[in-house]
Design an enzyme around this catalytic site. Structure first.
Site, PDB file in Angstrom:
ATOM      1  N   CYS A   1       0.827  -1.197   0.000  1.00 29.74           N
ATOM      2  CA  CYS A   1       0.000   0.000   0.000  1.00 29.74           C
ATOM      3  C   CYS A   1       0.863   1.250   0.000  1.00 29.74           C
ATOM      4  O   CYS A   1       2.088   1.193  -0.052  1.00 29.74           O
ATOM      5  CB  CYS A   1      -0.897   0.014   1.241  1.00 29.74           C
ATOM      6  SG  CYS A   1      -1.840  -1.500   1.499  1.00 29.74           S
TER       7      CYS A   1
ATOM      8  N   ILE B   1      -4.222  -7.733  -1.000  1.00 30.27           N
ATOM      9  CA  ILE B   1      -3.532  -9.016  -1.157  1.00 30.27           C
ATOM     10  C   ILE B   1      -4.133 -10.077  -0.231  1.00 30.27           C
ATOM     11  O   ILE B   1      -4.337 -11.217  -0.623  1.00 30.27           O
ATOM     12  CB  ILE B   1      -2.024  -8.868  -0.859  1.00 30.27           C
ATOM     13  CG1 ILE B   1      -1.407  -7.771  -1.742  1.00 30.27           C
ATOM     14  CG2 ILE B   1      -1.306 -10.192  -1.028  1.00 30.27           C
ATOM     15  CD1 ILE B   1      -1.434  -8.059  -3.222  1.00 30.27           C
TER      16      ILE B   1
ATOM     17  N   GLY C   1       2.829  -3.028   3.461  1.00 30.77           N
ATOM     18  CA  GLY C   1       3.740  -4.165   3.518  1.00 30.77           C
ATOM     19  C   GLY C   1       3.036  -5.468   3.840  1.00 30.77           C
ATOM     20  O   GLY C   1       1.808  -5.581   3.749  1.00 30.77           O
TER      21      GLY C   1
ATOM     22  N   GLY D   1      14.879 -12.034  -6.433  1.00 29.68           N
ATOM     23  CA  GLY D   1      16.147 -12.458  -5.842  1.00 29.68           C
ATOM     24  C   GLY D   1      16.963 -11.333  -5.253  1.00 29.68           C
ATOM     25  O   GLY D   1      18.136 -11.534  -4.896  1.00 29.68           O
TER      26      GLY D   1
END
Length: 622
Positions: free
Chosen positions: A2, A52, A75, A362
């Site tokens: 967000c 999410i 987050g 990664g």
């Protein structure tokens, strides 16, 4: 994922809802799924939510059980189900299945100590309705950003600088000290920003704002010593294997589909393996290719995709694509940021978002497993007598200049540029652009006189500890600066500009804390970088991927400055009114440009640093 924003109201007389609306519009891209506001007589806060978890019920802001605390959160906390179970046993009740509701209730239960329990990436603001306090916490490694402005009358915070700059109380002025740091480091390091009086909250820190008083405190730190001593190398490999499985498994918690960035390098290939093992569906992978073969890695990405049977998606980053992207890149660049890999990462995020909402990356592996060739360069430099420095410099000057990716002539010249300096400065000069003596010699007098000399490179590098020796000093240096203020900024800005959440499994704090304690020989073993990670990868990846040389995610900037970017560069550096020509002597910047065009020198890094600074300045209304 967000965007959050807010400000204090104690001495603010205008309509707070209209100001929140402006802030919301500036960072709408970070969370287009939902806008949520909280306003009382003391504070105004907002959230742009990218849904999410618990998509239908997880709207923010969210209150704690006792209604004393209210949170806006950016987050993901991956261990939230375990923490939720803990709180339920303590009598807490939950209305959603979100990590955000867990955080605010854990804060009710433990206060600031709750930060130590959170495994994830986060920046959140919690308002205490009783004490009238704003608490802001940032994750251990600075994966998620938070900026703040503070003076005696006003406190403002936001996930991006543009969210603060639109506030009517802020009259931004550019910091000469920050420009000076940027020109060497290619980014502005924390806690500074390009503007006076606006700051980044450092990784592993929290803020407490109370009645015009601001307190900042570090809540997390790591130490590289003492080292772990297992009996056998296989014990380190098995431990890392288990930590990696857990980290990737945690980062698959989602109510939407998840993909994986796949460059074809060791780091992303290993993440692809673990995700393929966990996923019940065919994994979607995404990569960027280049027309210039010296930059292109698509053949390795294809090898991994076939090996693990992924649904692979690739796009080519060309000169035409670059020109298409640049306006959006400048618009989303809150501060000047001269890492050119920002551009292909922006394209990667853009076309990944068309298929998935969450992606694994990664990023972080080079800084914790020792993946950069500069560490080997330090080993070599320590063996060279000072009497040979001039010979190396002369030899590098005779080599023909090539504009291919990491050509030998470029590497030797960069090596020579830093040889005469002490370890930490040398390392920065190898990575960055302008050296201090180059700047001081060619700055315009008025600009040089405006520098405070308090926030220069030497002062910044003093922040590193002195407990390490040899090249591991520079591993810590990269972890404290390059990772937080370059790599993680790049991935946050490019992904969130495209409303994509990117998760970084290598930066699970359990992996980081294990690796910093590993003996240095398991990181850079002789001339082998990422030794321990490669030993693990041999169990799962094809030989040609494990043992391939590092290419990096660069773009042909040096070559393009002699082609399609030549005219735009000339228009900037030959213009007496350009911003960069208010900093440097015009003759110096023109000489850098002409030497590059004539292939007397490869000045691509310095020219891109200037080019980016000018375009940032011209494309933002400050």
């Amino acid at each position: 994922m967000c965007g959050i924003y807010g400000f204090s109201l104690k001495k603010f007389s205008k309509n707070p809802k209209s100001v929140l609306k402006k802030m919301s519009e500036k960072i709408y891209h970070r969370g287009p799924d939902q806008t949520g506001l909280y306003i009382d007589d003391n504070v105004a806060m907002g959230i742009q939510r990218l849904s999410i978890l618990d998509i239908k019920n997880g709207t923010q802001p969210i209150y704690s059980n006792n209604k004393r605390y209210v949170i806006v959160h950016n987050g993901e906390v991956y261990n939230y189900l375990k923490l939720k179970n803990y709180l339920q046993k303590k009598g807490y009740q939950f209305e959603t299945n979100t990590d955000t509701e867990v955080i605010v209730n854990l804060f009710q239960h433990k206060g600031k100590k709750c930060l130590n329990d959170l495994n994830g990436m986060f920046a959140f603001a919690i308002y205490d309705l009783k004490k009238k306090e704003i608490f802001i916490g940032r994750d251990r490694y600075g994966i998620k950003p938070i900026y703040f402005y503070y003076d005696v009358e006003q406190f403002i915070f936001a996930s991006e600088l543009k969210g603060i700059l639109c506030h009517e109380s802020v009259k931004p002025s550019i910091s000469p000290d920050s420009i000076d740091l940027y020109l060497t480091m290619e980014y502005v390091p924390s806690p500074y920003t390009i503007f006076n009086d606006i700051y980044k909250l450092e990784k592993g820190h929290f803020l407490l704002y109370d009645n015009s008083k601001l307190k900042k405190e570090k809540w997390y730190d790591i130490s590289f010593t003492p080292k772990l001593m297992y009996k056998k190398e296989i014990d380190y490999i098995n431990k890392l294997d288990n930590l990696m499985k857990d980290s990737v498994r945690f980062r698959t918690i989602s109510d939407v589909s998840i993909g994986c960035f796949l460059s074809g390098g060791l780091d992303s290939s290993l993440i692809t393996y673990y995700l393929s093992e966990i996923s019940k569906e065919k994994v979607k992978t995404f990569s960027i290719g280049f027309e210039d073969y010296s930059f292109d890695e698509t053949n390795y990405a294809n090898i991994i995709s076939k090996h693990f049977d992924t649904d692979h998606n690739a796009e080519t980053f060309s000169e035409s694509k670059m020109f298409e992207l640049l306006p959006n890149v400048w618009k989303n660049m809150d501060e000047p940021f001269a890492d050119p890999s920002l551009l292909p990462t922006f394209l990667l995020s853009h076309f990944t978002n068309q298929q998935v909402k969450v992606c694994l990356s990664g990023d972080g592996a080079d800084e914790i497993f020792a993946g950069y060739p500069t560490y080997l360069a330090h080993k070599i430099a320590s063996l060279i007598p000072k009497q040979l420095y001039s010979l190396i410099s002369q030899t590098s000057s005779f080599l023909p200049v090539r504009h291919r990716n990491m050509s030998f002539d470029f590497k030797l010249r960069q090596f020579s540029r830093g040889l005469r300096y002490r370890n930490k400065e040398r390392h920065q000069y190898w990575l960055g652009s302008f050296k201090n003596n180059e700047k001081q010699k060619n700055y315009l007098k008025y600009f040089k006189d405006s520098l405070s000399n308090e926030n220069n490179l030497k002062q910044i590098l003093k922040q590193n500890s002195n407990e390490l020796k040899d090249w591991e000093i520079n591993l810590e240096q990269d972890f404290n600066f390059y990772l937080t203020d370059d790599m993680l900024v790049k991935i946050d800005r490019t992904s969130m500009a495209n409303s994509l959440e990117v998760r970084v499994p290598y930066l699970d704090h359990n992996i980081v804390e294990f690796m910093v304690k590993c003996p240095s020989k398991l990181k850079y073993h002789g001339i082998t970088s990422k030794y321990l990670l490669k030993q693990l990868a041999k169990k799962y990846l094809p030989h040609e991927v494990v043992n391939r040389s590092k290419k990096g995610f660069g773009i042909p900037i040096a070559k393009w400055f002699c082609g399609s970017l030549k005219k735009p560069l000339q228009e900037i550096l030959r213009n007496p009114n350009s911003f960069v020509n208010t900093i440097f002597e015009k003759g110096y910047t023109n000489q850098l440009m002409e030497n590059h065009f004539q292939k007397k020198q490869n000045n691509g890094k310095m020219l891109w640093t200037l080019f980016t600074l000018e375009n940032w300045y011209n494309n933002n209304d400050y």
